[in-house]
Design an enzyme around this catalytic site. Structure first.
Site, PDB file in Angstrom:
ATOM      1  N   GLY B 151       0.493  -1.038   0.104  1.00  0.00           N
ATOM      2  CA  GLY B 151      -0.220  -0.092  -0.025  1.00  0.00           C
ATOM      3  C   GLY B 151       0.362   1.958  -0.168  1.00  0.00           C
ATOM      4  O   GLY B 151       2.348   0.978   0.599  1.00  0.00           O
ATOM      5  N   CYS B 152       0.061   2.485  -0.303  1.00  0.00           N
ATOM      6  CA  CYS B 152       0.897   3.766  -0.279  1.00  0.00           C
ATOM      7  C   CYS B 152       1.539   4.282   1.232  1.00  0.00           C
ATOM      8  O   CYS B 152       2.742   4.538   1.153  1.00  0.00           O
ATOM      9  CB  CYS B 152       0.276   4.538  -1.268  1.00  0.00           C
ATOM     10  SG  CYS B 152      -1.102   5.191   0.010  1.00  0.00           S
ATOM     11  N   PHE B 153       0.862   4.098   1.728  1.00  0.00           N
ATOM     12  CA  PHE B 153       1.260   4.485   3.259  1.00  0.00           C
ATOM     13  C   PHE B 153       2.331   3.316   3.387  1.00  0.00           C
ATOM     14  O   PHE B 153       3.522   4.400   4.219  1.00  0.00           O
ATOM     15  CB  PHE B 153       0.043   4.860   4.450  1.00  0.00           C
ATOM     16  CG  PHE B 153      -0.824   5.965   4.258  1.00  0.00           C
ATOM     17  CD1 PHE B 153      -0.466   6.914   4.259  1.00  0.00           C
ATOM     18  CD2 PHE B 153      -2.169   5.056   4.162  1.00  0.00           C
ATOM     19  CE1 PHE B 153      -1.136   7.889   3.848  1.00  0.00           C
ATOM     20  CE2 PHE B 153      -3.608   6.595   3.134  1.00  0.00           C
ATOM     21  CZ  PHE B 153      -2.431   7.809   4.021  1.00  0.00           C
ATOM     22  N   GLU B 244       2.273  12.499  -0.705  1.00  0.00           N
ATOM     23  CA  GLU B 244       1.806  11.559   0.646  1.00  0.00           C
ATOM     24  C   GLU B 244       3.164  11.649   1.960  1.00  0.00           C
ATOM     25  O   GLU B 244       4.385  11.489   1.063  1.00  0.00           O
ATOM     26  CB  GLU B 244       1.770  10.229   0.194  1.00  0.00           C
ATOM     27  CG  GLU B 244       1.379   9.209   1.758  1.00  0.00           C
ATOM     28  CD  GLU B 244       0.786   8.011   0.771  1.00  0.00           C
ATOM     29  OE1 GLU B 244       0.024   7.753   0.128  1.00  0.00           O
ATOM     30  OE2 GLU B 244       1.592   6.803   1.334  1.00  0.00           O
TER      31      GLU B 244
END
Lengths: 348, 348, 348, 348
Positions: B151-153, B244
């Site tokens: 996932g991006c996080f 992000e």
């Protein structure tokens, strides 16, 4: 003779000063008699502020030393630190002071010197200064001659942390504050990093580990805990004009629960006109308070056992600055506390 | 016969899928042979995506079951969880899979079921799936048939935490991740909270204490620490499209210092083409990486003694999603790792 | 000896210069040998530009007079007007010049003096200068020593108007151009009106009736019509970083129709790699071209009889500036026209 | 018994309805007795609107047919066209109607049918309906039972064009209106094109040559000119929440000058509380009026001889919608015209 409070605003060319004027225009008991801004003296507010284009009858900007203080009942100081104390210390005792600079927030001149890099220009005024976090300072405001309005970040942080600290619900260690703020908090100074294209479509922390609102939060928290406290505070700048949100991690005191935190806020803030504990599960957002003097607040479980997440949102220019200043003025002058601050948030 | 890698994209009507197509268009070794999106089958990419208006020769969208898999060497899965595993599990062994859904990230099907609310549709594929955090997974990628992109996080968090966790520089407790993300991470679904006016001039946390990227971070951190770890993670949605940023508070292991953290990153990432430790004091910002596959990273002292603040920024759609997916594909097919990912960040 | 084109960029501290460097970094035939910016000489690009943080090996900024011109094959001028011509006129004939300032766009020094308020510093260079609207100037670019890249507004306006003007499809009067632009067009100068909070959530026209791109458009349109033409042009500044959109009202020539306009564009632009007539009814939008060298274009009926609405969108920094400059360089040096400009638009 | 005006709002789940409620909350003479929204009946306003989070005592949403009309003095219609007329035509004569839909703006049911694609549901109410462009309609408002509030675009356009048209200063041909609008004008409907990432960093025209506010402008301009007029109108959607700006090109009548236009506006609007002619040269901007009921206006020379550029800015949700509606209500009920509308613009 006017029965209104005749006010002067020092630093009317900054965002804070301008927002104070915006609110004063419609406040039923305020009369603007002087607007000062040394760099822009001689200009009309309508010329330096787009939103005052329809208000060409506002007083022209003057230099601070050109103000006729005999006409002034109360002064709002929106000047940079040091400059503020220097000027305010020269005023007649009769004039009541609501200062929005950092000069009278810290009791300890040594801490002040350490964080602001200058010797305090008016230490003799410190003793009588009231730290104007309105909901906590009410009893001392009626007689205050000088009220030091808290910084925007401490306002939301302390209104969130003080009740549960005082009630012994949280521990005095590892308090971690993560903050988001709109760009108006950075002021109208001409810096590359404040240009539109640098900030739009972008986000970044700033002043990491070194923001000047930290000693102020530590001072008040130390008082609440009865012992020195060091906190962690990291502000982030976002592509928005107004709004401030703080996500605060705390450790629960032994045996305390989320329900205890909620109960504490419910009891403490039930009758407050501007502080709102949201229904369980609803997440505070800056859009809930934009342009208003409200603060919204809620409590969440952290996945790390024994901790909680406290979240609060305010408008940094209103509750975090000019709105709270007027709220303080209302109490200083025996007016209804909400006068002139009734506007509902502007959304969208 | 083509010497390029013939790819299919499942879920080409979402932001992730579209960003993958954007990068594939100019990748010298990729040939797009099929774009699937059941809901929009029959439409041209140029009709559903503004930025493909100049690219009318892209394949039309088809239903996933209409793909001629005999023409496909590699498939990129950009489908929602469960749907992804279900479809991918039917493909011929010959076809290599780069999955961007959550389906093959968690080793433990029970954890998967708990967080995603469904029984895992293809548990037999889990064992051979490689968790594709590229910089950590390199040796296993060349032979992988199925790569599960993080996932991006987790991508930014783990690239920041794993090196210092593995080196024993930080403690395994009280890891607190505060994250900011642009709105593209929320997908193109029609929800009121994703409308422009709800988000512009606004900021708010979401999924507080309950975001689905948490178990993934805990899995990899537990592996690094050699024991189960629970983390704190609070994402915030900001008014920006991409980007992000994670602000991570850690406790230093006994006797360890900020300098140790820096030295660790310097050693670990010196030769990495996409991971950049910034000079001391420079604060990571999303604008440093917008539209690129880069990550920037830095280390700061926390005011709470014994802790440090780690900050990292990526573009959630590139390094956090489609860029990392292509980086993985490059390694799976023996291509230069940076191929097709060389574009410098877009600023302003 | 390098087989690449060794380039210098004058004015690398501005948005245009920076975007040129961004594209040059990945251009296979460009080698950056010097980056000049007098005010910031001595600094690293990575220090003054966030997006070059991952590119610490770029040449440091120098003063223009410190460039070793013997190492330079081509120079990109991104300086303010007058300063540009002054410097460029001192260079050796061998060095080919792509100028992005206004200095060599106007053939007539009197018009130049009238609009720019200075005497032209290098009138002798004007005669050989080619007005670098690439799609119109192709045959003259191969041998050009000095190419004057059009302004961003003229680029979109002229690529839209010239084909239909030359074909006799529109009248030479009442051409009304309404333009929208992102803020990067305003430059990185420190002005109050370019601060984030002044522009966010706001829109306004500027330079009403007096924008300096007007004489440039009039010069080229007058040439196309064979007689002097005065146009109406009103630009508006929007809260976005990049992007430019022009909505142009024209009067149709006697007996001409919308279908004639479409047919003209279809014929003229069918083979163009960067100019795209959209399908009937699809409205051009800046999001279709963000970060790319593309232009999208379409034709609509006006409710006022006998008129048409032409709409075009470009990225002001790419096709409107640095992208077109590199496109010109490609042709000047016999390279494929699209080299280094292939990136698809960045959306979202 | 209440001496306040007891109001109902139909369509309180849309942006217009919500902005009306926002203003009504602090209006000294308004009492909100019913809020209707069929789709969201049963929910609290505080649950569907972030900015009403602090206002949990607002009436819950009900279905329109559940309203106790005996308690209602005035109704604000914020429903879609056709639905509005259908419902409003069933109300008791005693209840005064301020309709913000398009249903009672056009006198001619044929034109209505042509543009809105439906047969008018209540033609019998048309005759007595007053077109509520407040500054032009004042004498007819006191006795009006049904006031049709103009669309947001016509409001700014007509307040700009009518005075100079009626005074014979401009010609009745080639009136060209270019408009910019914030996204709140597009409503809260779930459409892909209204998602944050589609609009942020983007600009585009829409409804080119076909916007439904055109017949309304033509109707009023035809009345002013005494003959049928066709106009050109192109709206553009920008990445901002609120605000509307119109740039209008007109041809001057023979012998008329810019000074004549200024003089006309000065005479016409000198005493208006909400309409402000700016000082010569100052460009209207949406930031001048955000969140307020003000309109700013100015006049500029066009480079095409014999023409002028008129520019006006309003907040589309206030003066363009709910603010003007309340201004009309004030006059209908004999209240001071500015009551409840005094708030100064919110900037930043």
């Amino acid at each position: 003779m006017s029965s209104k409070i005749r006010i002067a605003v020092l630093g009317a060319s900054g965002y804070t000063g301008a927002d104070l004027v915006r609110l004063a225009i419609t406040h039923p008991a305020m009369e603007i008699v002087a607007l000062a801004a040394n760099q822009k003296a001689g200009q009309a507010m309508a010329d330096i502020w787009p939103h005052f284009a329809p208000y060409r009858s506002l007083p022209r900007l003057v230099r601070a030393d050109a103000i006729d203080w005999g006409q002034v009942d109360a002064v709002f100081g929106c000047l940079p630190h040091a400059a503020s104390a220097e000027l305010l210390s020269t005023l007649d005792e009769r004039i009541r002071i609501i200062d929005l600079s950092a000069d009278f927030r810290l009791n300890d001149t040594e801490t002040y010197g350490e964080w602001y890099g200058v010797t305090h220009p008016a230490p003799h005024l410190l003793e009588s200064a009231v730290y104007g976090l309105t909901e906590m300072a009410r009893p001392r405001l009626a007689d205050a001659r000088l009220v030091a309005c808290p910084g925007c970040f401490p306002t939301a942080a302390l209104l969130t942390l003080l009740p549960v600290a005082e009630a012994g619900l949280i521990r005095d260690r590892n308090i971690t504050i993560n903050a988001l703020t709109g760009v108006s908090g950075a002021g109208r100074g001409l810096k590359e990093q404040n240009l539109f294209v640098e900030i739009s479509e972008a986000a970044a922390p700033y002043a990491v580990g070194a923001h000047r609102h930290m000693p102020e939060m530590e001072q008040e928290l130390s008082r609440a805990f009865g012992k020195p406290v060091a906190i962690s505070f990291t502000p982030h700048l976002l592509p928005m004009n107004r709004g401030e949100l703080e996500t605060i991690i705390v450790e629960l005191a032994d045996g305390k629960t989320l329900a205890d935190l909620r109960a504490c806020y419910e009891a403490r803030y039930a009758e407050e006109p501007f502080i709102h504990l949201l229904p369980e599960g609803q997440v505070p957002a800056t859009r809930m308070v934009r342009g208003s003097n409200h603060m919204v607040l809620n409590v969440f479980a952290d996945r790390v056992p024994g901790r909680a997440i406290l979240i609060a949102a305010i408008d940094n220019l209103v509750k975090g600055s000019s709105g709270q200043a007027i709220q303080n003025m209302n109490l200083m002058f025996g007016l209804p506390e909400t006068m002139g601050l009734e506007a509902a948030p502007l959304f969208p």
